[in-house]
Design an enzyme around this catalytic site. Sequence first.
Site, PDB file in Angstrom:
ATOM      1  N   SER A 109      -4.661  -4.528   1.977  1.00 49.19           N
ATOM      2  CA  SER A 109      -3.976  -4.156   3.213  1.00 49.19           C
ATOM      3  C   SER A 109      -4.624  -4.803   4.425  1.00 49.19           C
ATOM      4  O   SER A 109      -3.985  -4.975   5.464  1.00 49.19           O
ATOM      5  CB  SER A 109      -3.979  -2.638   3.382  1.00 49.19           C
ATOM      6  OG  SER A 109      -3.270  -2.056   2.329  1.00 49.19           O
TER       7      SER A 109
ATOM      8  N   ASP B 204       0.846  -1.194   0.000  1.00 49.81           N
ATOM      9  CA  ASP B 204       0.000   0.000   0.000  1.00 49.81           C
ATOM     10  C   ASP B 204       0.886   1.251   0.000  1.00 49.81           C
ATOM     11  O   ASP B 204       1.850   1.329   0.756  1.00 49.81           O
ATOM     12  CB  ASP B 204      -0.880  -0.025   1.258  1.00 49.81           C
ATOM     13  CG  ASP B 204      -2.106   0.855   1.120  1.00 49.81           C
ATOM     14  OD1 ASP B 204      -2.007   1.873   0.410  1.00 49.81           O
ATOM     15  OD2 ASP B 204      -3.139   0.536   1.714  1.00 49.81           O
TER      16      ASP B 204
ATOM     17  N   HIS C   9      -0.376   4.443   0.254  1.00 47.88           N
ATOM     18  CA  HIS C   9      -1.093   5.633   0.725  1.00 47.88           C
ATOM     19  C   HIS C   9      -0.627   6.082   2.102  1.00 47.88           C
ATOM     20  O   HIS C   9      -0.524   5.278   3.003  1.00 47.88           O
ATOM     21  CB  HIS C   9      -2.587   5.345   0.752  1.00 47.88           C
ATOM     22  CG  HIS C   9      -3.098   4.970  -0.600  1.00 47.88           C
ATOM     23  ND1 HIS C   9      -3.130   3.672  -1.035  1.00 47.88           N
ATOM     24  CD2 HIS C   9      -3.539   5.728  -1.618  1.00 47.88           C
ATOM     25  CE1 HIS C   9      -3.585   3.643  -2.270  1.00 47.88           C
ATOM     26  NE2 HIS C   9      -3.835   4.877  -2.648  1.00 47.88           N
TER      27      HIS C   9
END
Length: 918
Positions: free
Chosen positions: A812, A759, A761
């Site tokens: 995730s 991930d 982000h």
Amino acid sequence: MPDITIEQLVPRRILILDGAMGTMIQQYDLREEDFRGDRFADIPGQLKGNNDLLCLTRPDVVSEIHRKYLEAGADIIETNTFSSTRVSMADYHVEHLCREINLAAARLARALADEYTLRTPDKPRFVAGSVGPTNKTCSMSPDVNNPACRALTFDELAAAYREQMEALLEGGVDALLIETIFDTLNAKAALYAAEDAMQSVGRRVPLMLSVTIADASGRTLSGQTLEAFLASVQHAPLFSVGLNCSFGAAQLKPFLKTLADNAPYYISAYPNAGLPNSLGQYDQTPEQMAAEVKEYIDEGLVNIIGGCCGTTDAYIARYAALVDGAAPHRPVQKPEHLWLSGLERLEVKPEINFVNVGERCNVAGSRKFLRLIKEKNYEEALSIARRQVEDGALVLDINMDDGLLDTQTEMTTFLNLVASDPDVSRVPIMIDSSKWEVITAGLKCLQGKSIVNSISLKEGEDVFLAHAREVRRLGAAVVVMAFDEKGQADTYERKIEVCERAYRLLVEQAGLNPNDIIFDPNVLAIATGMEEHNNYAVDFIRATGWIRKHLPGAHVSGGVSNLSFSFRGNNYIREAMHAVFLYHAIREGMDIGIVNPATSVLYSDIPADVLERIEDVVLNRRPDAGERLIELADRLKAGQQEGGTDTAQGHHDAWRDGTVEDRLKYALRKGIGDYLEEDLAEAVRKYVHAVAIIEGPLMDGMNEVGELFGAGKMFLPQVVKTARTMKKAVSILQPLIEAEKVEGSRSAGKVLLATVKGDVHDIGKNIVSVVMACNNYEIIDLGVMTPADVIVRRAVEEKVDIVGLSGLITPSLDEMVHVARELQKAGLRIPLLIGGATTSALHTALKIVPVYDGPVIHLKDASQNAPAAARLLNPETRDAYVKEVYDNYRALCERRKKNEVPLVSLQDAQANKLNLFD
Ligand code: THG
């Protein structure tokens, strides 16, 4: 291989593509040993999850999955190579295996497809080579503090793709399917590589593209609309475009319709099995999905239909009945106009009449811009770009040609910065340089369809054609200067001679789309006192008329401000000259021009006496026209206001009139950093404590951003921009917060934060980090894509008090369970905080709590972290708090058992559906 090609078959019937590879592999419950085999026993780290590696270690599993899909009726099966590039495989330390995996994968699929073609010759089967987006992006920064930074360059990515594609082609694929596109620049690198790979292998196959939409705004992750995307890839000889992943079939439909209405290619779609529920699973049934897919077919939207995350052969088996006898989509006509794009598309249609290209981001054309670049004050340089867009520029010209600058580096840096600001990168870019390397370096930074400024016949036909071909391969339109081996064309006859010759070469030999050709017949300075200059404007205007009439499709542009160089210092006369020149040139068909977009002088507002003298000059109506204009200019000058137009001077923004809270919230939402200093100073006087400003108006602003994003009213690059503004605000307040801390005050505790592996982000995590730091917590931020072993190791080494995990995408969720298990194994029992868009209390309770004996706390938003940490670290409150949370979990699980908690929540519907790793 089948006798008939996909190209021959697709107009006749709707073809069925297979379903997800990942979902099917999950059903085999494979263990680390399966992925690793004997051969890779010594590779460090975990190999489980590297699905593509199974082509080497468990080919039997991969073959069986292909077979199931063929049995289910798939016309096209995809190779198990979604992540088989050096870029993605590096995560598993097996980048050296890429060629081998791709070859093996293509051969496996080929053999099975051929077997089934033999069995059912009336239903030939095809193999599409799966090419994923990789786990890195070329057009976004991995570092919030440095928006110009890139984890991967176009050239590196293209080389990795080329290696993959050559092996796929050699292994016998019938098509290349570049899929799950989330960044158009990555896709352009793939198209570039595909061309090289097909050349070197000596075999051409149809190219298929499939985009994934990142959120409810209907844009890609990198912020482009689908129309803009189509402009960006228009240069490639595409067979099909489509959508995959993103959402379930129903949610995808409006976007598929946009694509089908705009794309002159066959259309493919392979949605997920609905939206993921709060446990990250896709739980639509095959019947439900088939019913939604049927609408695509009934409405004539598709030619190729399959499935993505959550689908299996049971889903694909439903399709045969749906497509039987159904009419395939008929592609729309190719566009008749020039298409350009930034984040949005600009269609240069006749109705637009004139495209103004902002001239001010030019080190040779603006003293201020030059100074800012020399000082490396990129932020302010970028605000010149932003101002021009606000002033109405439809395209921005960028020029870094200066003897004392490292031109190529400056161009790359500035274009990367432009890409980071969605208010600027909304519009297409014109890359202005006389150096070819600077132009190609620039094109490799831009996901949109740009304009190259410029090429010419100055160095002869060979160089001209080579440049033109490269422009086409990189997907840009091009300005062609009326220049040849003899020099600059300065008369009407020379201008049309050079342009006609260039046109023939470009269209007939370099294969350019005539709509992508923009002639610049040279705007040269008039009224210079030299008689031979007097007819320059007339020659330009006449040549414009000729070009538009005789060179079909081609456009005409020019650098308008050149015209008035001899009136430097008298802006009014200059702008009036430009207005007059444009009035006449546009009437003859000039449809693009590099201008100062802030100009305020309109042709119709010029007083009659001034107009007459200017028209005398521009249209060369009398020999003394120049002198008469100079005389008038001198007379007017006294009364005229001077000064540049690069600044915001005199410009009043209405939002500045609101309360300080409103202004801060607005600045955050729009990502405007310019007024933070003054607004925060005012807020400090009002709020007394700096922390209260962060937890008050700034958090309110961020929450508003979160809501807008969820509702599809903002898209990711805009959110990233607001996060940078938040960071800036916090850094302004930081010294005050430090000062407010009680002298010698102890740290409230040590907190490790990480976005889990897979991930990228980190906006939410960064906010948590800021808020907690403000509350005296010592933060160790491990950044994004953090593997479990690193989290465990650092947690132990640093003796942290709390671990916080963040994740935005569905996979995730599983990764967090994995991290919790590893923490447990390492003997840690410290509190674990869970947050991020797809996380939920239910998932935490059902999946994470059971594997970890320390407290696991799910937090809904960034503001909850500091109070939660305080209660967890205080021995007096800890047990009661954990009990309260766990009682809640238990109640939730009970209600879930009784089916009172629906799995698909609104939050999930809003959350990012991008699943990069299917
Ligand atoms: N054709 C093409 N590209 C071009 C040109 C062209 N690119 C550069 C130039 N010509 C167009 N751009 C400008 C930008 C600014 C000015 C003129 C042309 C200009 N600047 C003020 C001056 O020099 O007086 C600077 C004032 C200031 O410093 O602020 O006039 O013809 N294809």
